[in-house]
Scaffold this active site. Structure first.
Site, PDB file in Angstrom:
ATOM      1  N   HIS A   1       5.798   2.066   1.756  1.00 12.65           N
ATOM      2  CA  HIS A   1       4.270   2.434   1.509  1.00 12.65           C
ATOM      3  C   HIS A   1       3.672   1.472   2.682  1.00 12.65           C
ATOM      4  O   HIS A   1       2.558   2.052   3.367  1.00 12.65           O
ATOM      5  CB  HIS A   1       3.858   2.070   0.252  1.00 12.65           C
ATOM      6  CG  HIS A   1       2.401   2.191   0.019  1.00 12.65           C
ATOM      7  ND1 HIS A   1       2.102   3.426  -0.396  1.00 12.65           N
ATOM      8  CD2 HIS A   1       1.179   1.655   0.306  1.00 12.65           C
ATOM      9  CE1 HIS A   1       0.891   3.741  -0.705  1.00 12.65           C
ATOM     10  NE2 HIS A   1      -0.048   2.338  -0.099  1.00 12.65           N
TER      11      HIS A   1
ATOM     12  N   HIS B   1      -1.765   9.278  -3.072  1.00 11.44           N
ATOM     13  CA  HIS B   1      -1.643   8.471  -4.369  1.00 11.44           C
ATOM     14  C   HIS B   1      -0.797   9.376  -5.453  1.00 11.44           C
ATOM     15  O   HIS B   1      -1.323   9.544  -6.469  1.00 11.44           O
ATOM     16  CB  HIS B   1      -3.041   8.096  -4.987  1.00 11.44           C
ATOM     17  CG  HIS B   1      -3.142   6.497  -5.258  1.00 11.44           C
ATOM     18  ND1 HIS B   1      -3.727   6.214  -6.371  1.00 11.44           N
ATOM     19  CD2 HIS B   1      -2.754   5.670  -4.602  1.00 11.44           C
ATOM     20  CE1 HIS B   1      -3.626   5.045  -6.477  1.00 11.44           C
ATOM     21  NE2 HIS B   1      -2.814   4.487  -5.494  1.00 11.44           N
TER      22      HIS B   1
END
Length: 985
Positions: A241, A317
């Protein structure tokens, strides 16, 4: 003492939560029809709290006496359990409580607690909950087991909430215990490779073996073991990430054209395209490099006018939204807003975007794998989460799209974007030695623990229980206060650098800001939501609404005073020091001491192989039809094309007063706009144009052409409303499956190559991007074997264009009977992956491809025609091709149209009527031209394929003919009804 305040709707018809429960149960085919009543409740704890003060809170603060009635009593009082009289089956109703688990962020309770203290009441804590009384429709009583099952499936999410059937089993709220400081270490030096991977997995580090071996070697050389906080810091920094190690890794790529070695695939494709363009612009005196800051800040920045620049970022997300749709999407939007706030020295958010990918909402409940929420519940939660954050912050949500595919069942995709306006002289930042590290905004809690590393892992049926701590809950009101403070502080030059606490919390924020300097952090100073947090939890928590500033010592008092004026907490956490090290302390003791160079440059490169083998093109067998009325209606009524009005109308797209072209346009404001236009500076007529492009179906045929088509679509959407094609910047968001598989990684590389090629060909720079990998869901099938649902390779391209004068903007709805209709751009035999193929369950065919030379000429020609005032309406041809574009323009404008297929510009005379109607060839527009502008329009189109294909009329019908045969003959009302029906919730 603990008091409960229950707030009931005054009238049964106002009990929306109960009505929603009954409807959801019916949608999911619950065993029997239900009836229900609900209440929203507060638990208020305070040693000095008495009946009088509790009644005061209920009557003057918590309730709206016009529509609600309150019941106030000590916890456990029988009056709190009595079934409301509005429920017919009162004697058999089962009472169910749904409340947040201890430690989960409760924004409403937080605001209520502050307001109660403003009332002068001494209270210890406030919690909120929801109550339901549920019975069968025939007044039958639900068993406790059935009530628990119902609540677990429809009312609560186990990641953040708990269900209590019957009275609450406690008389005090859990407020957390004191933390006993203890430095913990992990004996990594003694672990073999198997032990390293077990530590990576069980510790939720999600690092690869080579990375774990590198860490082991570091501490072997240092002759000590890592503290827990050091290990977590490395894992956060090295996570997929945060470091994008797959896209930025070494890849040996092989396809039908041969082999190619990448040392850094991202830099050599997408980054390189932008750098190539900037080098070209620097050499050409007639060109202008309008990129300001690309791929190095929280958002990309381009020039807007003489005073301001624009920042743009789109985030994903996905994993949090799969576990807790509302909280995941809510904090996704909050996080991307903080990205632009944390860009340069702070941008003012001016508009939001969102794009969602869901499984079909009519998915049979019995087909769901264990651990998967129903797509309709996911969809509603995600939309509400994005809605509430943007609306409450006063930021318009102006553009987006929704895509449905059964492969998103275990992994919905949630893209959230934000555009910010930033003064030119505030576009860069750099912390200075000696600056204080200052935390501003919300307090730190256990929400969001392991969020960054969790986002790098595959989801499984156990993710909800194992990774629930990665879910965060947002508080938009707190972020609005923080925004107001930061913009004021920026304009007063009170800080030298800023970033948000995103993935990894303070770990990533301080680590990134201090990368070139060094930092010392005093963790015990961080304000916490409750007692008991360890030093490691404080460091890696992703609790929301927090920003980190570097503040010169002499500016601290001014920052502190400004924050106090807006009731925003500001705390000194440490100092930036030119040591080259990250030193973390708690209560005076060093708990971490790491080299910044090792943190940011010590990760071993990910070395992978990637293969791509193209699919053989198979001819498509087209069905024979007397006409295509049903095909058109079916496409309009398919989920991917159908109206998204149910979503759009929940968003405020007018706030801030700058919206020019809205998400819905036309005589009834319900036609689908191609792009949004926002005027960010209300004293200027210069506008920002926002659009997107995405079609995963093409990726099933070839990810190169999927990516190329997405770029073409995003640009042509901008151009269709008036954007200058020389001033369009784009962003990439890759969402892929498990890239440990060579063929999956190969498809990603192929898409990235297309991004490189199209960006250079169109002169359209990438300025920012994001990737989200491992979007797969695994579970044990009926035979006990592992089954996996992988998302289709999905690339979102977001475009930000500019328009010199918003008064020249064009919308897609037909305007005037008698105007002429022109089709601009060539139609090719490209039905592969088309919506015609989808609704008819057809395989084969060729997916749409992009001819960059003719596309670029077309974009410039359309822009020139708009600038000359030649167009009354313009609509790009995308999903569903010509037939769908014509239908949308007609019912949006409330005017009929007659079109001839024989006149359609096409590549070859052999293209049949079906293909001319429904081909999704790129770079095409359907234009409405007033007769008096015909000559000027045709002159503007002289270098590109175009033809007059019809005219606007006053009838209420769309007719499309081939010679004398009518292929489509439908009324506007039936076209619009088909388009609006699927999501008319």
């Amino acid at each position: 003492m603990l008091w409960e305040i229950d707030l009931h709707p005054r009238h049964a018809e106002d009990d929306r939560a109960a009505a929603q429960l009954v409807a959801d149960a019916a949608d999911l085919h619950w065993d029997e029809p239900l009836q229900a009543a609900s209440a929203r409740s507060y638990l208020v704890q305070g040693e000095a709290l008495n009946a009088e003060s509790a009644e005061k809170l209920a009557g003057e603060l918590f309730s709206d006496p016009v529509v609600e009635t309150a019941i106030v009593a000590p916890i456990g009082d029988a009056s709190l359990h009595a079934t409301p009289q509005r429920l017919e089956a009162s004697e058999n109703a089962q009472l169910v409580h749904v409340l947040l688990k201890p430690g989960v962020m409760d924004p409403v309770a937080q605001s209520a607690e502050a307001a109660a203290r403003d009332f002068g009441l001494e209270i210890d804590a406030v919690r909120t909950l929801r109550k339901y009384w549920i019975a069968g429709e025939d007044s039958s009583k639900l068993s406790e087991e059935k009530a628990q099952q119902l609540a677990t499936r429809l009312l609560a999410n186990d990641a953040i909430e708990q269900v209590v059937v019957g009275p609450l089993p406690f008389d005090r709220l859990q407020l957390g215990g004191d933390y006993k400081f203890e430095i913990r270490t992990t004996p990594i030096r003694e672990l073999d490779d198997e032990g390293l991977m077990r530590l990576s997995r069980e510790g939720q580090l999600y690092l690869q073996l080579a990375e774990m071996q590198t860490i082991r070697q570091l501490y072997t050389d240092m002759q000590r073991d890592p503290t827990d906080i050091e290990l977590e810091t490395i894992a956060q920094t090295w996570s997929e990430h945060c470091s994008h190690k797959t896209l930025a890794g070494r890849i040996a790529y092989k396809d039908e054209n041969g082999e190619r070695q990448f040392d850094n695939m991202l830099k050599e494709t997408i980054f390189e395209a932008t750098q190539h363009l900037r080098r070209q612009w620097a050499k050409d005196e007639t060109q202008d490099d309008w990129c300001v800051s690309v791929f190095k800040d929280n958002a990309g920045i381009v020039r807007f006018d003489d005073q301001f620049n624009l920042a743009f970022k789109v985030e994903t997300h996905n994993h949090p939204s799969a576990l807790e749709p509302y909280g995941g999407a809510n904090t996704g939007m909050g996080g991307v807003i903080r990205d632009t706030i944390g860009t340069g020295l702070g941008a003012k958010p001016i508009c939001n975007t969102d794009v969602f990918c869901f499984a079909p909402p009519d998915t049979p409940p019995e087909s769901l794998p264990p651990g998967v929420l129903h797509p309709k519940l996911v969809m509603r939660g995600v939309v509400e989460g994005v809605r509430d954050y943007g609306n409450r912050m006063g930021i318009p949500t102006v553009n987006g799209s929704v895509f449905f595919d059964s492969r998103y069942l275990g992994n919905p995709l949630v893209y959230c974007g934000n555009v910010g306006l930033i003064p030119k002289d505030k576009s860069f930042k750099e912390p200075q030695p000696g600056d204080f590290i200052v935390a501003v905004g919300g307090r730190t809690g256990r929400d969001g623990i392991h969020g960054a590393t969790f986002s790098s892992a595959e989801l499984t049926s156990e993710s909800e229980s194992l990774s629930g701590g990665a879910v965060q809950i947002g508080n938009a009101i707190e972020e609005k206060k923080v925004l107001d403070v930061l913009l004021a502080a920026r304009d007063q030059n009170l800080f030298t650098s800023i970033t948000d606490c995103g993935a990894g919390g303070f770990s990533s924020a301080v680590g990134e800001m201090g990368e070139e300097l060094g930092a010392e952090v005093w963790l015990e100073r961080a304000p916490t939501k409750y007692a008991g947090l360890t030093y490691t939890e404080i460091w890696i928590s992703e609790a929301q609404e927090r920003m980190v500033l570097s503040v010169p010592e002499e500016k601290w008092e001014a920052v502190c005073s400004l924050c106090e004026s807006e009731d925003v907490e500001a705390t000194i956490l440490g100092k930036f020091e030119p040591t080259g090290r990250l030193v973390l302390k708690y209560a005076g003791e060093t708990v971490a001491d790491l080299s910044m160079d090792f943190l940011h440059n010590g990760r071993p490169p990910v070395i992978r192989e990637a293969n791509y083998k193209p699919l053989a093109t198979k001819p498509i067998s087209l069905p024979e039809r007397d006409n295509h009325n049903d095909d058109l209606l079916n496409i309009l009524g398919s989920l991917n094309v159908a109206s998204k009005e149910w979503i759009i109308r929940q968003y405020d797209h007018e706030v801030q007063g700058g919206s020019v072209v809205k998400p819905l346009v036309g005589v009834a404001s319900d036609g689908p706009s191609d792009a949004a236009i926002v005027r960010p500076v209300l004293t200027s007529r210069r506008g920002v144009v926002i659009s997107n492009g995405m079609n995963p179906c093409y990726g099933d045929y070839d990810p190169y052409h999927m990516a190329a088509s997405a770029i073409d679509e995003a640009i042509r959407n901008c151009v269709a409303v008036g954007a200058d094609p020389t001033r369009i910047a784009i962003l990439d968001n890759f969402c892929w499956g498990d890239c440990e598989r060579n063929e999956t990684l190969g498809s990603l590389v192929r898409a990235a190559l297309a991004c490189h090629d199209l960006s250079i060909a169109f002169g359209t720079p990438f300025i920012s991007g994001k990737d989200s990998l491992n979007n797969e869901f695994s579970y044990a099938g009926p035979d006990g074997k592992k089954e996996t649902i992988a998302i289709p390779p999905t690339l979102l391209i977001s475009a930000m264009g500019q328009i010199a004068d918003v008064a020249s903007a064009v919308t897609m709805d037909l305007k005037q009977s008698g105007n002429l209709l022109y089709l601009v751009g060539n139609t090719d035999d490209e039905l592969g992956g088309s919506h015609f193929s989808l609704v008819n369950d057809l395989q084969g065919g060729r997916p749409p491809q992009v001819n960059t030379q003719s596309a670029l000429q077309t974009f410039h020609a359309i822009h020139n025609a708009i600038n000359q005032g030649c167009l009354a309406a313009c609509h790009d041809l995308s999903e569903g091709g010509l037939a769908v574009a014509a239908a949308e323009m007609a019912f949006a404008g409330g005017l009929g149209a007659e079109i001839s297929l024989a006149a359609v510009p096409a590549e070859g005379d052999s293209i049949c009527a079906t293909t001319r109607l429904f081909s999704e060839s790129n770079s095409r527009f359907l234009c409405e031209v007033p007769p008096e502008k015909q000559q000027a329009f045709e002159a503007a189109m002289s270098e590109v394929a175009h033809a007059q294909v019809g005219a606007v009329n006053e009838t209420d019908r769309l007719t499309i003919s081939e010679s004398a045969k009518r292929q489509v003959d439908c009324s506007l009302s039936e076209l619009k009804a088909a388009w609006q029906a699927p999501l008319d919730w």
